[in-house]
Design a protein around this motif. Structure first.
Motif, short mmCIF file in Angstrom:
data_model
loop_
_atom_site.label_atom_id
_atom_site.label_comp_id
_atom_site.label_asym_id
_atom_site.label_seq_id
_atom_site.Cartn_x
_atom_site.Cartn_y
_atom_site.Cartn_z
N GLY A 24 91.73 151.22 -51.46
CA GLY A 24 91.51 150.02 -50.64
C GLY A 24 90.56 149.06 -51.31
N SER A 25 90.55 147.85 -50.79
CA SER A 25 89.70 146.81 -51.37
C SER A 25 88.69 146.31 -50.36
CB SER A 25 90.57 145.65 -51.86
OG SER A 25 91.25 145.06 -50.77
N LYS A 72 87.64 143.45 -48.45
CA LYS A 72 88.26 142.19 -48.07
C LYS A 72 87.24 141.11 -47.70
CE LYS A 72 92.55 144.36 -46.57
NZ LYS A 72 92.33 145.68 -47.03
N GLU A 104 89.67 149.66 -57.69
CA GLU A 104 90.27 149.71 -56.37
C GLU A 104 91.74 150.09 -56.50
OE1 GLU A 104 89.50 145.78 -54.83
OE2 GLU A 104 87.54 146.40 -54.05
N ASP A 153 95.36 150.57 -54.65
CA ASP A 153 96.09 150.10 -53.47
C ASP A 153 96.40 151.27 -52.55
OD1 ASP A 153 96.14 147.45 -54.29
OD2 ASP A 153 98.04 147.69 -55.35
N GLU A 154 96.14 151.07 -51.27
CA GLU A 154 96.51 152.09 -50.29
C GLU A 154 98.03 152.13 -50.20
OE1 GLU A 154 95.30 153.69 -45.87
OE2 GLU A 154 94.46 151.80 -46.59
N GLU A 204 98.50 158.27 -53.77
CA GLU A 204 97.11 157.87 -53.97
C GLU A 204 96.41 158.82 -54.95
OE1 GLU A 204 96.62 155.66 -49.64
OE2 GLU A 204 95.59 157.56 -49.96
N ASP A 237 97.31 157.83 -58.47
CA ASP A 237 96.62 156.59 -58.83
C ASP A 237 95.13 156.84 -59.07
OD1 ASP A 237 99.01 155.25 -58.63
OD2 ASP A 237 98.59 154.40 -56.65
#
Length: 162
Positions: A24-25, A27, A52, A54-55, A68, A71
């Motif tokens: 996640g990032s 935001k 980060e 990505d979900e 995940e 990654d």
């Protein structure tokens, strides 16, 4: 103790590399600003790298955790790896400092909203918790970088930690 005449990045001649790998990032600007401030402060002692992931929001259950996991593991190569998880062991700031300075490279993993796969948990050198309360992932990252900064201050004998 840090030699104030030292040029470059040093602490007892050790250059630290800290990788934070998070699903996640951030935001909101205020989360990014808080993390950036602590990373700037930490620049004197080493390199802080934030990645980060990505979900995998288009997947569910084990397929999501597997994607995940793959990654996350792309960015965890050298050094010791610590997973932040609510079921991990609670550590004091002094213990956190010891984890940070036990190796010149440390990796910190923050999983997604569904946690992480069993393989990630099994591959971590240790699983650390900031308590039994639920903390949003964005806030968890801020707390992590603040604790990394506090841990370095403890190691250096600086007055930030009270």
């Amino acid at each position: 103790m840090l030699n104030d005449n030292c040029l470059g990045i040093c602490y007892n001649t050790v250059m630290y590399k800290i990788n934070i790998v998070a699903v996640g990032s951030l935001k909101e600007k205020f989360w990014r600003d808080a993390v950036a401030e602590y990373i700037k402060r930490l620049g004197s002692w080493g390199k802080i790298n934030v990645v980060e992931i990505d979900e995998a929001s288009n997947l569910c259950g084990l397929a999501k955790l597997e994607k995940e996991k793959n990654d996350l593991l792309k960015y965890v190569k050298d050094g010791k790896t610590y997973l932040l998880d609510i079921d991990g062991k609670n550590v004091t700031s002094e213990q956190m400092s010891n984890l940070l300075t036990s190796d010149s490279v440390t990796n910190w993993i923050i999983g997604g909203s569904n946690g992480v796969s069993k393989q990630i948990k099994d591959s971590a050198n240790d699983i650390v918790s900031f308590g039994k309360i639920t903390i949003p992932h964005q806030l968890c990252r801020v707390v992590l970088v603040e604790q990394i900064y506090r841990g370095m201050m403890i190691s250096l004998g600086r007055s930030y930690h009270k």
